[in-house]
Enzyme design. Sequence first.
Site: not given
Ligand code: F6P
Length: 319
Positions: A11, A72, A103, A125, A127, A129, A171
Amino acid sequence: MKKIGVLTSGGDAPGMNAAIRAVVRKAICHNIEVYGIKYGFQGLMEGTIEKMEIGSVGDIIHRGGTMLYSARSEAFKTEEGQQKAIEQLNKFGIEGLIVIGGDGSFRGAQKLTEKGYPCIGVPGTIDNDIAGTDFTIGFDTALNTVIEAIDKVRDTATSHKRTYIIEVMGRNAGDIALWAGLADGAESILIPEKKEKFETVVQKLKRGHKRGKKHSIIILAEGVGSGIEYGKRIEEATDLETRVTVLGHIQRGGSPSAADRVLASRLAAKAVDLLMAGKAGRMVGIQQNEIVDHEINKILHEQHTINDDMYTLSQELSI
Ligand code: F6P
């Protein structure tokens, strides 16, 4: 070390561009060539790699997103995918790689390091986290985006005497919800790390209503469950008009805050230092305003923890 690569993965997060800029400029400052790898590990396997110059990173420090794009990649998780990546790195003569991401991205960096390919991780990120760092790149900007949105919701919530559930990202982590909740005086903060009983939330809302409160704000981290479902249950249990706002990907965009630009620059520069010093499999971080580094493998086995005192304080201030 004469040639290094840089990629952003997972992300995206505001401040990633500032980090790319710092990698490129710091490396060039030390006579190291830098190669930008587009679309993260996916692009690495496919060989979307370009040499970067001082000018390649001009006018990006204030921009959200990532000029190297992100992905990803499922294919990179396989042995075959990792071999392909190494072949590409060898083809370009790239001797070390800086991976900016969360991570999942660090798991990739660790795999390459174990295969003898030196990688350094830079935590990016929204998050917040990741263990081993007090802050990740993008968290501060996302937090400010959330606060701005809640302030707006607050206006209409007061006009209509409503309860609002605000669903924020995170998440497995509650940092965005916790910090935003404290910064915005939310009635309740629902995060994966702490179990708040539904009954307690309902009682608090009813108490506030009795006291004449004009609106109530509940912040729920996506890791806890659906805000929409939670809103339905709250309306049923309290008989108070309730609305739900899911902030979603708006939290990932926008110009990075000053704090994120500075953090990104400091962390990325340290990552280049580590490669120059012959280090591999390390993640850079910030702890008590000092730039530190840890073994990626260790970080991947540790859990980021929320600040318990902040959680308690948020409860005390929202009685
Ligand atoms: O890891 C960052 C994040 O923004 C999370 O908070 C969220 O759940 C996820 O990515 C969303 O991912 P995507 O953009 O692949 O839907």
